[in-house]
Each structure stands twice: as C-alpha cells, then as structure tokens.
Motif scaffolding. Structure first.
Motif, short mmCIF file in Angstrom:
data_model
loop_
_atom_site.label_atom_id
_atom_site.label_comp_id
_atom_site.label_asym_id
_atom_site.label_seq_id
_atom_site.Cartn_x
_atom_site.Cartn_y
_atom_site.Cartn_z
N ASP A 65 0.83 -1.20 0.00
CA ASP A 65 0.00 0.00 0.00
C ASP A 65 0.87 1.25 0.00
N ASN A 66 0.63 2.15 -0.95
CA ASN A 66 1.38 3.41 -1.05
C ASN A 66 0.50 4.57 -0.58
N GLU A 67 1.06 5.43 0.24
CA GLU A 67 0.34 6.61 0.71
C GLU A 67 1.17 7.85 0.42
N LEU A 68 0.61 8.79 -0.32
CA LEU A 68 1.29 10.05 -0.60
C LEU A 68 1.18 10.93 0.65
N VAL A 69 2.31 11.07 1.37
CA VAL A 69 2.27 11.78 2.65
C VAL A 69 2.58 13.27 2.49
N GLU A 70 3.29 13.61 1.43
CA GLU A 70 3.52 15.00 1.05
C GLU A 70 3.98 14.99 -0.40
N GLU A 71 4.10 16.14 -0.99
CA GLU A 71 4.46 16.21 -2.41
C GLU A 71 5.75 15.44 -2.68
N ASN A 72 5.67 14.51 -3.63
CA ASN A 72 6.82 13.70 -4.09
C ASN A 72 7.28 12.65 -3.07
N VAL A 73 6.60 12.51 -1.95
CA VAL A 73 7.02 11.56 -0.91
C VAL A 73 5.93 10.51 -0.69
N ILE A 74 6.31 9.26 -0.81
CA ILE A 74 5.38 8.15 -0.63
C ILE A 74 5.82 7.29 0.54
N LYS A 75 4.89 6.97 1.42
CA LYS A 75 5.15 6.01 2.49
C LYS A 75 4.58 4.68 2.05
N ILE A 76 5.38 3.65 2.16
CA ILE A 76 5.02 2.33 1.66
C ILE A 76 4.82 1.38 2.83
N PHE A 77 3.67 0.72 2.85
CA PHE A 77 3.33 -0.25 3.89
C PHE A 77 3.23 -1.62 3.24
N ILE A 78 4.01 -2.56 3.74
CA ILE A 78 4.00 -3.92 3.19
C ILE A 78 3.63 -4.91 4.29
N ASP A 79 2.64 -5.73 4.01
CA ASP A 79 2.27 -6.83 4.91
C ASP A 79 2.44 -8.14 4.15
N ILE A 80 3.23 -9.04 4.73
CA ILE A 80 3.49 -10.34 4.12
C ILE A 80 2.91 -11.42 5.02
N PHE A 81 2.12 -12.28 4.44
CA PHE A 81 1.54 -13.41 5.16
C PHE A 81 2.17 -14.68 4.59
N SER A 82 3.05 -15.29 5.38
CA SER A 82 3.85 -16.42 4.91
C SER A 82 3.31 -17.73 5.49
N TYR A 83 3.06 -18.70 4.62
CA TYR A 83 2.51 -19.98 5.06
C TYR A 83 3.59 -20.82 5.72
N ASN A 84 3.34 -21.28 6.94
CA ASN A 84 4.32 -22.05 7.69
C ASN A 84 4.02 -23.55 7.72
N GLY A 85 3.05 -23.97 6.91
CA GLY A 85 2.67 -25.37 6.86
C GLY A 85 1.35 -25.65 7.55
N ILE A 86 0.99 -24.76 8.46
CA ILE A 86 -0.27 -24.92 9.20
C ILE A 86 -1.16 -23.69 9.03
N ASN A 87 -0.56 -22.53 9.27
CA ASN A 87 -1.28 -21.27 9.09
C ASN A 87 -0.30 -20.22 8.56
N TYR A 88 -0.66 -18.96 8.67
CA TYR A 88 0.15 -17.89 8.09
C TYR A 88 0.78 -17.01 9.18
N ASP A 89 2.07 -16.73 9.02
CA ASP A 89 2.76 -15.76 9.87
C ASP A 89 2.76 -14.41 9.17
N ARG A 90 2.55 -13.35 9.94
CA ARG A 90 2.49 -12.00 9.36
C ARG A 90 3.78 -11.23 9.64
N TYR A 91 4.30 -10.60 8.60
CA TYR A 91 5.48 -9.74 8.73
C TYR A 91 5.14 -8.38 8.09
N SER A 92 5.54 -7.31 8.74
CA SER A 92 5.23 -5.98 8.24
C SER A 92 6.49 -5.15 8.05
#
Length: 241
Positions: free
Chosen positions: A165-192
């Motif tokens: 997800d990209n958010e324009l926080v001011e002119e020419n500046v973008i804050k990037i939010f990344i959420d990764i859900f990785s499968y561990n064999g049983i369920n998903y672990d979240r990394y941000s």
C-alpha cells in the motif's frame, strides 16, 4: 530500513525488472566511456542479482547495502566471490578505489532528503578513480505522484500473500506499507515493513551532483532517449570531476 523478511521475497517480486538487460545497458555506457574492465561498486546492491551478473561479464565487483538480510542472500548467490559490505549509502568508505559505480532500482529514492543525496554523491566521488563513471537510476516525480501515489498492489503467491500500500504523505514523498503473510505449513505468519521513497526533480539532482560530477547525460529508462513528461524511471550518467 532493514527489509528483514521482505528480503526473502524480494527476488520473486522483482523478477520482471530485466536484470540482465539493465546490467548490459550500464556496461555499454561504461564501454562508451572507456571502461572495459576493472572494479565496479554496486551501491545499495540488495540481494546482489545485478552484482553477480556484472561479475560474470568480467568485472570485479564490490557490493554495499545496509540490510544484513539482503547481503546474506547476495553472498550466497556469489558463492563468496564478491566482497559485500554493510554500510549506509550516505556514509560509506572502501579500502580501494573503483573504476565505476552503479546504483540501481530507485535506491536513491530511498534517501530521505537532498542532504542525504548529496552525502551519497560525495561518498561515491571519494571512492571513484579519476574520470570514474557513476550510473544511477531514479523513479521520477511523475511516477510517484501519478502512478504509485495512494495505490495498492496485491501479490498472491504459492507460499505467501503480500499486500503493498502506497500513501502520498507530502508532495513527491510516498510512504510504503508492506504486509506479508507467509505460510508455515499450518497457518500464516504476518510480517510488516514500512519505508519511505522520495522523488527528486532532475535539476535538483544535477545541483547535488555539481560539486563532484559532470552530468554527461540523463536518459529515459534503459534507452538513449531524453526524459519525457511521463517518464517513470531515468538514468543519470556522470563522470567524476
């Protein structure tokens, strides 16, 4: 910015960036400026894909990056044949001079302000040999404001799901939010992960380069064409003063 878990999926997410073509483009520029062999610094080398490709083309490579996770992957790719150094782009030193420096895939955009950019250019100047060539690319203001800003991207892969997800926080500046859900064999672990990218005007970058480099050319992405209003990535070709 450490990239942490993001380093593990980085190569998957960037497998469409034409690494081989970009390296050859840069090496052609070096050849045009009389550099056919010698040492190249890959600044902000990430997972080392372009570093390893350039080495296979016959050059000696040094890689610099701040992320230990990225450097571990890079070192594994290179099988110990390349010297990788953990350091900030805007504050690094080498124990030798290099003939050229490349800085790829909008790494300059990760610098928070123009003072960091100037410090980075100064560090590159300090490690380049006389008449050394510096080639770097940047995402443009157009790309930041018209394409990336306030947009989201989803990557649904076999072993992980990634939301970008990209958010324009001011002119020419973008804050990037990344959420990764990785499968561990049983369920998903979240990394941000969260980081910021800033776009700089061409003239602003030229002014920052001026004390250290002559700007030989500015090109549209992987071409010899001049920048356009809707260019998304530019390459700067610079020669050490």
């Amino acid at each position: 910015m450490s990239y942490n878990y993001f380093a593990k999926v980085y190569d998957d997410l960037t497998n469409n960036v034409e690494y081989e073509k970009r390296v050859q483009y840069i090496l052609n520029i070096l050849n045009e400026n009389g550099i056919f062999s010698g040492k190249i610094l890959d600044l902000a080398c990430g997972t080392g894909t372009m570093t390893v490709i350039a080495k296979k083309k016959g050059f000696e490579l040094i890689g610099v990056d701040l992320s230990e996770d990225m450097l571990a992957i890079a070192d594994n790719k290179a099988n110990g044949t390349i010297n990788f150094i953990k350091a900030h782009m805007q504050d690094f030193k080498l124990g030798c001079c290099v003939d050229a420096c490349m800085c790829n895939l909008d790494s300059i955009n990760h610098l928070e302000d123009i003072e960091d950019v100037k410090n980075t250019f100064k560090c590159v100047y300090n490690v380049l040999s006389e008449n050394g060539i510096f080639v770097f690319d940047v995402n443009t203001v157009f790309k930041h404001n018209e394409i990336l800003a306030n947009n989201s991207f989803i990557f649904d892969e076999e072993n992980y799901f990634l939301a970008w997800d990209n958010e324009l926080v001011e002119e020419n500046v973008i804050k990037i939010f990344i959420d990764i859900f990785s499968y561990n064999g049983i369920n998903y672990d979240r990394y941000s992960e969260t980081f910021t990218e800033k776009a700089y005007e061409i003239d602003e970058l030229k002014h920052a380069l001026e004390p250290y480099f002559d700007v030989l050319d500015v090109f549209d992405d992987i071409s010899k064409e001049k920048p356009k209003k809707d260019s998304e990535r530019l390459y700067f070709v610079c020669k050490r003063k």
